[in-house]
Design a protein around this motif. Structure first.
Motif, PDB file in Angstrom:
ATOM      1  N   GLN A 146      32.863  39.033  38.190  1.00 40.83           N
ATOM      2  CA  GLN A 146      33.964  38.633  39.066  1.00 40.83           C
ATOM      3  C   GLN A 146      35.204  39.434  38.680  1.00 40.83           C
ATOM      4  O   GLN A 146      35.496  39.623  37.500  1.00 40.83           O
ATOM      5  CB  GLN A 146      34.260  37.150  38.921  1.00 40.83           C
ATOM      6  CG  GLN A 146      33.240  36.283  39.623  1.00 40.83           C
ATOM      7  CD  GLN A 146      33.712  34.850  39.686  1.00 40.83           C
ATOM      8  OE1 GLN A 146      34.095  34.283  38.678  1.00 40.83           O
ATOM      9  NE2 GLN A 146      33.685  34.281  40.873  1.00 40.83           N
ATOM     10  N   TYR A 147      35.914  39.901  39.700  1.00 41.31           N
ATOM     11  CA  TYR A 147      37.134  40.670  39.498  1.00 41.31           C
ATOM     12  C   TYR A 147      38.279  40.026  40.253  1.00 41.31           C
ATOM     13  O   TYR A 147      38.093  39.547  41.363  1.00 41.31           O
ATOM     14  CB  TYR A 147      36.969  42.106  40.031  1.00 41.31           C
ATOM     15  CG  TYR A 147      35.943  42.915  39.288  1.00 41.31           C
ATOM     16  CD1 TYR A 147      36.297  43.630  38.153  1.00 41.31           C
ATOM     17  CD2 TYR A 147      34.628  42.962  39.722  1.00 41.31           C
ATOM     18  CE1 TYR A 147      35.349  44.381  37.455  1.00 41.31           C
ATOM     19  CE2 TYR A 147      33.677  43.704  39.033  1.00 41.31           C
ATOM     20  CZ  TYR A 147      34.043  44.411  37.905  1.00 41.31           C
ATOM     21  OH  TYR A 147      33.107  45.132  37.222  1.00 41.31           O
ATOM     22  N   GLY A 155      40.683  46.288  40.699  1.00 40.96           N
ATOM     23  CA  GLY A 155      39.971  45.111  40.224  1.00 40.96           C
ATOM     24  C   GLY A 155      40.073  45.008  38.715  1.00 40.96           C
ATOM     25  O   GLY A 155      39.927  46.002  38.009  1.00 40.96           O
ATOM     26  N   ILE A 156      40.340  43.799  38.233  1.00 46.33           N
ATOM     27  CA  ILE A 156      40.385  43.527  36.791  1.00 46.33           C
ATOM     28  C   ILE A 156      39.319  42.489  36.500  1.00 46.33           C
ATOM     29  O   ILE A 156      39.290  41.433  37.126  1.00 46.33           O
ATOM     30  CB  ILE A 156      41.767  42.995  36.362  1.00 46.33           C
ATOM     31  CG1 ILE A 156      42.855  44.038  36.651  1.00 46.33           C
ATOM     32  CG2 ILE A 156      41.752  42.614  34.889  1.00 46.33           C
ATOM     33  CD1 ILE A 156      44.261  43.546  36.349  1.00 46.33           C
ATOM     34  N   ASP A 157      38.447  42.805  35.549  1.00 53.59           N
ATOM     35  CA  ASP A 157      37.387  41.881  35.143  1.00 53.59           C
ATOM     36  C   ASP A 157      38.020  40.542  34.763  1.00 53.59           C
ATOM     37  O   ASP A 157      38.903  40.470  33.913  1.00 53.59           O
ATOM     38  CB  ASP A 157      36.616  42.485  33.962  1.00 53.59           C
ATOM     39  CG  ASP A 157      35.377  41.684  33.612  1.00 53.59           C
ATOM     40  OD1 ASP A 157      35.334  40.457  33.860  1.00 53.59           O
ATOM     41  OD2 ASP A 157      34.441  42.286  33.057  1.00 53.59           O
ATOM     42  N   THR A 185      33.290  39.007  43.792  1.00 52.75           N
ATOM     43  CA  THR A 185      32.124  39.111  42.928  1.00 52.75           C
ATOM     44  C   THR A 185      31.385  40.376  43.316  1.00 52.75           C
ATOM     45  O   THR A 185      30.997  40.535  44.469  1.00 52.75           O
ATOM     46  CB  THR A 185      31.211  37.879  43.098  1.00 52.75           C
ATOM     47  OG1 THR A 185      31.978  36.700  42.822  1.00 52.75           O
ATOM     48  CG2 THR A 185      30.035  37.943  42.150  1.00 52.75           C
ATOM     49  N   ILE A 220      38.054  49.871  40.000  1.00 48.67           N
ATOM     50  CA  ILE A 220      37.850  48.964  38.868  1.00 48.67           C
ATOM     51  C   ILE A 220      38.582  49.527  37.655  1.00 48.67           C
ATOM     52  O   ILE A 220      38.303  50.637  37.202  1.00 48.67           O
ATOM     53  CB  ILE A 220      36.345  48.802  38.557  1.00 48.67           C
ATOM     54  CG1 ILE A 220      35.564  48.392  39.818  1.00 48.67           C
ATOM     55  CG2 ILE A 220      36.143  47.818  37.417  1.00 48.67           C
ATOM     56  CD1 ILE A 220      35.983  47.099  40.450  1.00 48.67           C
TER      57      ILE A 220
END
Length: 147
Positions: A12-13, A24-26, A104, A138
């Motif tokens: 999920q980010y 996107g950040i984890d 996700t 990402i």
């Protein structure tokens, strides 16, 4: 509907906006998301460090993700947020233009980046995710935060 687990290569980010770009950040690194607040300046630090905030008694350094990635200076608006990231023992705040949503993504949704591009920002990106017809870069938080 089948529950997806991390073993399926699904992560999920949190999707953030910086200018016109989505990143996107984890989600596993995110401790908190807070509204903009007073940032106390600290002398003699890199230009992208804005200072520190006091979050529930903890002093947290705050950096501008825009300046770190050589984008124009932050324009603080009602949608600006500070994302508190926890890496190992340290916490750090990242100023972002907007927090959009949680997505996700599985391994099949992310394309690895080839580093032929001579762009400084490409070193901070591990892949490009595809979600709802849009592209999400990402972020590699370790590369962004360590210097």
């Amino acid at each position: 509907m089948k529950e997806l687990s991390v073993s399926d290569g699904v992560i999920q980010y949190i999707v953030i906006k910086l200018g016109d770009e989505q990143y996107g950040i984890d989600i596993k690194y995110i401790d908190n998301i807070v509204r903009m607040q007073h940032i106390t300046r600290v002398p003699k630090v890199q230009h992208y460090f804005k200072g520190v905030i006091n979050l529930r008694g903890e002093v947290i350094p705050v950096m501008s993700l825009r300046l770190k990635m050589n984008l124009p200076e932050d324009e603080i608006t009602n949608t600006s947020r500070i994302i508190i990231i926890k890496l190992d023992v340290a916490a750090i705040g990242l100023i972002v233009d907007e927090v959009r949503e949680v997505v996700t993504l599985g391994d099949m949704d992310i394309e690895k980046v080839s580093y032929e591009v001579k762009d400084e920002r490409s070193g901070y990106i591990t892949g490009i995710g595809k979600s709802n017809g849009g592209l999400i870069s990402i972020l590699d938080l370790n590369a962004v935060i360590t210097e």
